[in-house]
Design a protein around this motif. Structure first.
Motif, PDB file in Angstrom:
ATOM      1  N   PHE A 187       0.813  -1.223   0.000  1.00 53.81           N
ATOM      2  CA  PHE A 187       0.000   0.000   0.000  1.00 53.81           C
ATOM      3  C   PHE A 187       0.842   1.267   0.000  1.00 53.81           C
ATOM      4  O   PHE A 187       1.835   1.376   0.708  1.00 53.81           O
ATOM      5  N   ARG A 188       0.419   2.236  -0.812  1.00 60.63           N
ATOM      6  CA  ARG A 188       0.941   3.606  -0.792  1.00 60.63           C
ATOM      7  C   ARG A 188      -0.253   4.529  -0.822  1.00 60.63           C
ATOM      8  O   ARG A 188      -1.124   4.399  -1.688  1.00 60.63           O
ATOM      9  N   ALA A 189      -0.319   5.468   0.086  1.00 62.15           N
ATOM     10  CA  ALA A 189      -1.457   6.386   0.180  1.00 62.15           C
ATOM     11  C   ALA A 189      -1.578   7.245  -1.074  1.00 62.15           C
ATOM     12  O   ALA A 189      -0.577   7.622  -1.685  1.00 62.15           O
ATOM     13  N   ALA A 190      -2.818   7.572  -1.428  1.00 59.32           N
ATOM     14  CA  ALA A 190      -3.091   8.484  -2.536  1.00 59.32           C
ATOM     15  C   ALA A 190      -2.938   9.909  -2.011  1.00 59.32           C
ATOM     16  O   ALA A 190      -3.769  10.383  -1.250  1.00 59.32           O
ATOM     17  N   ARG A 191      -1.861  10.572  -2.373  1.00 61.05           N
ATOM     18  CA  ARG A 191      -1.576  11.913  -1.868  1.00 61.05           C
ATOM     19  C   ARG A 191      -2.074  13.009  -2.804  1.00 61.05           C
ATOM     20  O   ARG A 191      -2.299  14.127  -2.384  1.00 61.05           O
ATOM     21  N   LYS A 192      -2.235  12.719  -4.079  1.00 57.14           N
ATOM     22  CA  LYS A 192      -2.734  13.698  -5.043  1.00 57.14           C
ATOM     23  C   LYS A 192      -4.143  13.308  -5.500  1.00 57.14           C
ATOM     24  O   LYS A 192      -5.062  14.108  -5.427  1.00 57.14           O
ATOM     25  N   ALA A 193      -4.287  12.084  -5.996  1.00 59.90           N
ATOM     26  CA  ALA A 193      -5.608  11.596  -6.406  1.00 59.90           C
ATOM     27  C   ALA A 193      -6.503  11.561  -5.172  1.00 59.90           C
ATOM     28  O   ALA A 193      -6.042  11.255  -4.073  1.00 59.90           O
ATOM     29  N   HIS A 194      -7.785  11.917  -5.351  1.00 56.14           N
ATOM     30  CA  HIS A 194      -8.675  11.973  -4.193  1.00 56.14           C
ATOM     31  C   HIS A 194     -10.127  12.048  -4.632  1.00 56.14           C
ATOM     32  O   HIS A 194     -10.420  12.543  -5.715  1.00 56.14           O
ATOM     33  N   PRO A 195     -11.045  11.596  -3.778  1.00 53.99           N
ATOM     34  CA  PRO A 195     -12.458  11.869  -4.036  1.00 53.99           C
ATOM     35  C   PRO A 195     -12.795  13.269  -3.537  1.00 53.99           C
ATOM     36  O   PRO A 195     -12.225  13.743  -2.555  1.00 53.99           O
ATOM     37  N   GLY A 196     -13.706  13.934  -4.229  1.00 52.21           N
ATOM     38  CA  GLY A 196     -14.221  15.228  -3.795  1.00 52.21           C
ATOM     39  C   GLY A 196     -15.603  14.989  -3.200  1.00 52.21           C
ATOM     40  O   GLY A 196     -16.499  14.533  -3.903  1.00 52.21           O
ATOM     41  N   LEU A 197     -15.761  15.261  -1.927  1.00 49.64           N
ATOM     42  CA  LEU A 197     -17.014  14.983  -1.223  1.00 49.64           C
ATOM     43  C   LEU A 197     -17.745  16.284  -0.932  1.00 49.64           C
ATOM     44  O   LEU A 197     -17.221  17.151  -0.225  1.00 49.64           O
ATOM     45  N   ARG A 198     -18.941  16.430  -1.484  1.00 49.24           N
ATOM     46  CA  ARG A 198     -19.732  17.640  -1.267  1.00 49.24           C
ATOM     47  C   ARG A 198     -20.378  17.567   0.110  1.00 49.24           C
ATOM     48  O   ARG A 198     -20.935  16.542   0.489  1.00 49.24           O
ATOM     49  N   VAL A 199     -20.279  18.669   0.839  1.00 47.16           N
ATOM     50  CA  VAL A 199     -20.845  18.746   2.188  1.00 47.16           C
ATOM     51  C   VAL A 199     -21.728  19.996   2.289  1.00 47.16           C
ATOM     52  O   VAL A 199     -21.662  20.887   1.453  1.00 47.16           O
ATOM     53  N   THR A 200     -22.537  20.029   3.333  1.00 49.33           N
ATOM     54  CA  THR A 200     -23.278  21.229   3.687  1.00 49.33           C
ATOM     55  C   THR A 200     -22.755  21.683   5.042  1.00 49.33           C
ATOM     56  O   THR A 200     -22.293  20.863   5.839  1.00 49.33           O
ATOM     57  N   GLY A 201     -22.792  22.986   5.281  1.00 44.66           N
ATOM     58  CA  GLY A 201     -22.276  23.507   6.547  1.00 44.66           C
ATOM     59  C   GLY A 201     -20.795  23.214   6.709  1.00 44.66           C
ATOM     60  O   GLY A 201     -20.362  22.649   7.709  1.00 44.66           O
ATOM     61  N   ILE A 202     -20.011  23.607   5.719  1.00 40.77           N
ATOM     62  CA  ILE A 202     -18.603  23.211   5.663  1.00 40.77           C
ATOM     63  C   ILE A 202     -17.784  23.675   6.870  1.00 40.77           C
ATOM     64  O   ILE A 202     -16.900  22.954   7.326  1.00 40.77           O
ATOM     65  N   GLU A 203     -18.076  24.844   7.409  1.00 36.32           N
ATOM     66  CA  GLU A 203     -17.328  25.326   8.583  1.00 36.32           C
ATOM     67  C   GLU A 203     -17.559  24.393   9.772  1.00 36.32           C
ATOM     68  O   GLU A 203     -16.609  23.997  10.454  1.00 36.32           O
ATOM     69  N   ALA A 204     -18.818  24.040  10.015  1.00 34.91           N
ATOM     70  CA  ALA A 204     -19.142  23.136  11.122  1.00 34.91           C
ATOM     71  C   ALA A 204     -18.568  21.746  10.862  1.00 34.91           C
ATOM     72  O   ALA A 204     -18.104  21.075  11.791  1.00 34.91           O
ATOM     73  N   TYR A 205     -18.575  21.320   9.595  1.00 37.90           N
ATOM     74  CA  TYR A 205     -18.040  19.995   9.276  1.00 37.90           C
ATOM     75  C   TYR A 205     -16.528  19.959   9.500  1.00 37.90           C
ATOM     76  O   TYR A 205     -15.995  18.992  10.044  1.00 37.90           O
ATOM     77  N   ALA A 206     -15.835  21.023   9.123  1.00 36.92           N
ATOM     78  CA  ALA A 206     -14.394  21.110   9.374  1.00 36.92           C
ATOM     79  C   ALA A 206     -14.120  21.077  10.878  1.00 36.92           C
ATOM     80  O   ALA A 206     -13.188  20.401  11.328  1.00 36.92           O
ATOM     81  N   ALA A 207     -14.937  21.788  11.646  1.00 38.92           N
ATOM     82  CA  ALA A 207     -14.774  21.781  13.108  1.00 38.92           C
ATOM     83  C   ALA A 207     -14.987  20.378  13.664  1.00 38.92           C
ATOM     84  O   ALA A 207     -14.295  19.957  14.596  1.00 38.92           O
TER      85      ALA A 207
END
Length: 126
Positions: free
Chosen positions: A62-82
């Motif tokens: 295994f090697r982590a994906a450091r560039k490739a990534h899924p983009g996940l849409r969220v609501t209330g992004i500030e609260a989700y980051a917290a």
């Protein structure tokens, strides 16, 4: 004709399922999806939130994906980051995508995840 993305698969090292469940269910708030028995024998785990599904498959070497990534849409992004920060996750904000607020975070095995929310535009009718 392609009509939708069914899931995104990320890799994980053998034996990481416990850490992945704690992160994807406990921190991100996703639901674990039972794998079919024939696939469960391979290890890994599947998660979903709304229509988004992430599959974490075991990969030897295994090697982590450091560039490739899924983009996940969220609501209330500030609260989700917290929420992520309260769970011990480092959040890195990025203002490089016009019309969106977004940040990146790493899962427990080092895979990069993008979380984004479109900005609301005010104007006629909106």
């Amino acid at each position: 004709m392609i009509v939708a993305v069914d899931h995104v698969q990320l890799a994980a090292p053998p034996g990481a399922e416990g850490e992945l469940r704690a992160y994807y269910v406990g921190v991100l708030g996703m639901t674990e999806v039972p794998k079919p028995p024939a696939l469960a024998a391979r290890g890994g785990c599947w998660f979903r939130a709304g229509t988004a599904q992430l599959h974490l498959g075991v990969e030897t070497g295994f090697r982590a994906a450091r560039k490739a990534h899924p983009g996940l849409r969220v609501t209330g992004i500030e609260a989700y980051a917290a929420r992520l920060e309260a769970g011990g996750v480092r959040v890195t904000w990025d203002d490089g995508l016009p019309g969106h607020r977004r940040f990146y975070a790493l899962d427990p095995v080092g895979n990069r995840l993008e979380f984004l929310e479109p900005l609301r535009m005010s104007g006629p009718g909106g």
